[in-house]
Design a protein around this motif. Sequence first.
Motif, mmCIF file in Angstrom:
data_model
loop_
_atom_site.group_PDB
_atom_site.id
_atom_site.type_symbol
_atom_site.label_atom_id
_atom_site.label_comp_id
_atom_site.label_asym_id
_atom_site.label_seq_id
_atom_site.Cartn_x
_atom_site.Cartn_y
_atom_site.Cartn_z
ATOM 1 N N HIS A 194 -26.734 -7.878 5.095
ATOM 2 C CA HIS A 194 -28.098 -7.440 4.799
ATOM 3 C C HIS A 194 -29.151 -8.374 5.403
ATOM 4 O O HIS A 194 -30.334 -8.030 5.457
ATOM 5 C CB HIS A 194 -28.309 -7.317 3.278
ATOM 6 C CG HIS A 194 -28.399 -8.628 2.566
ATOM 7 N ND1 HIS A 194 -27.288 -9.320 2.128
ATOM 8 C CD2 HIS A 194 -29.481 -9.396 2.214
ATOM 9 C CE1 HIS A 194 -27.671 -10.439 1.541
ATOM 10 N NE2 HIS A 194 -28.998 -10.519 1.574
ATOM 11 N N GLU A 195 -28.717 -9.542 5.875
ATOM 12 C CA GLU A 195 -29.638 -10.499 6.497
ATOM 13 C C GLU A 195 -29.656 -10.373 8.016
ATOM 14 O O GLU A 195 -30.344 -11.141 8.686
ATOM 15 C CB GLU A 195 -29.230 -11.926 6.109
ATOM 16 C CG GLU A 195 -29.265 -12.183 4.609
ATOM 17 C CD GLU A 195 -28.723 -13.544 4.225
ATOM 18 O OE1 GLU A 195 -29.435 -14.278 3.517
ATOM 19 O OE2 GLU A 195 -27.594 -13.877 4.649
ATOM 20 N N LEU A 196 -28.902 -9.423 8.558
ATOM 21 C CA LEU A 196 -28.800 -9.254 10.005
ATOM 22 C C LEU A 196 -29.516 -7.978 10.439
ATOM 23 O O LEU A 196 -29.578 -6.998 9.696
ATOM 24 C CB LEU A 196 -27.327 -9.180 10.426
ATOM 25 C CG LEU A 196 -26.426 -10.356 10.016
ATOM 26 C CD1 LEU A 196 -24.979 -10.059 10.392
ATOM 27 C CD2 LEU A 196 -26.896 -11.657 10.666
ATOM 28 N N SER A 197 -30.029 -7.967 11.673
ATOM 29 C CA SER A 197 -30.646 -6.764 12.222
ATOM 30 C C SER A 197 -29.562 -5.748 12.569
ATOM 31 O O SER A 197 -28.363 -6.070 12.594
ATOM 32 C CB SER A 197 -31.441 -7.112 13.481
ATOM 33 O OG SER A 197 -30.557 -7.481 14.543
ATOM 34 N N GLY A 198 -29.993 -4.517 12.869
ATOM 35 C CA GLY A 198 -29.036 -3.476 13.235
ATOM 36 C C GLY A 198 -28.206 -3.851 14.449
ATOM 37 O O GLY A 198 -26.989 -3.641 14.480
ATOM 38 N N ARG A 227 -25.682 -6.568 13.491
ATOM 39 C CA ARG A 227 -24.581 -5.977 12.727
ATOM 40 C C ARG A 227 -23.610 -5.253 13.657
ATOM 41 O O ARG A 227 -22.390 -5.314 13.476
ATOM 42 C CB ARG A 227 -25.127 -5.010 11.677
ATOM 43 C CG ARG A 227 -25.845 -5.687 10.515
ATOM 44 C CD ARG A 227 -26.581 -4.668 9.674
ATOM 45 N NE ARG A 227 -25.686 -3.665 9.123
ATOM 46 C CZ ARG A 227 -25.228 -3.673 7.879
ATOM 47 N NH1 ARG A 227 -25.593 -4.641 7.050
ATOM 48 N NH2 ARG A 227 -24.427 -2.731 7.443
ATOM 49 N N THR A 273 -31.868 -2.005 22.759
ATOM 50 C CA THR A 273 -30.718 -2.668 22.144
ATOM 51 C C THR A 273 -29.410 -2.111 22.689
ATOM 52 O O THR A 273 -28.443 -2.849 22.881
ATOM 53 C CB THR A 273 -30.767 -2.508 20.614
ATOM 54 O OG1 THR A 273 -32.008 -3.015 20.125
ATOM 55 C CG2 THR A 273 -29.623 -3.252 19.947
#
Length: 275
Positions: A146-150, A153, A182
């Motif tokens: 939950h602390e990482l960007s898409g 992840r 991305t």
Amino acid sequence: MQTAESRTEMTSAVRFDHVYKAFVGRGRGSDAVLALQDVTFDAKPGEFISLVGPSGCGKSTCLNLLAGLSSPSDGTVAHHGAPVRGINTSVGYITQDDNLLPWRSLRGNVELSLELQGVERHERRRRADDFIHLVGLTGFEDHYPHELSGGMRKRAGIIRTLVYESAVVLMDEPFGPLDAQTRVILQAELLKLWERSRPTVLFVTHDLVEAIALSDRILVFTSNPGTIKRDYRVDLPRPRDPFRIHETPGFSELHDALWADIRVEIESSRGRGVT
């Protein structure tokens, strides 16, 4: 005496031999739906093959058959010469969802497959940190999903599978939900990781530019029921730069040919009321 067919099976990492797959609808009187029809192809060790075609043409079904999540209605799906019967734990499978465990850190998630293999703790840590570094996530080892960007992840999900070092990796639109910028960054990361150990990859995508940038071959599927309409060899030189792939000689011609094939199938499916 070996036949040409038996020699092909021995040298193939993956082989689909006249594969059919029908799904039976729920409810009394429901008709069976034919998803795949007479699909035959092989993938040699180290080949990167993309599967493209209209939605619903059976591309993901091919991956599920090889993973043993489903069985063919007829024909044979083989992995390194042996028919797939039941769950195939020898392949890696990367889906659209990253499927990270929320209670594990980034490092803990990447180590998971090695832990299940019984790899010793210090070796798990070394290999996990090596892959984390390769995709530019050093410094985030102790962060939770939950602390990482898409995009972060997604990188974690990819290396969690690749650190297992499977000889065959299945990828079902792994970059589909991401923004265009991305996606290209992760395409470059994936090529870097693939060059490291050259697993055989079956990659499902709707993005023709992505397929050209990544692949050795591109299989174009017809609309439902899916069969292979064309097998294109991508002769663009490697290593490739996904950021500049449009400038590579031969790119435009291949892209136009692929789109022409797929456009016919999309129009055909619309004409038959298939969505």
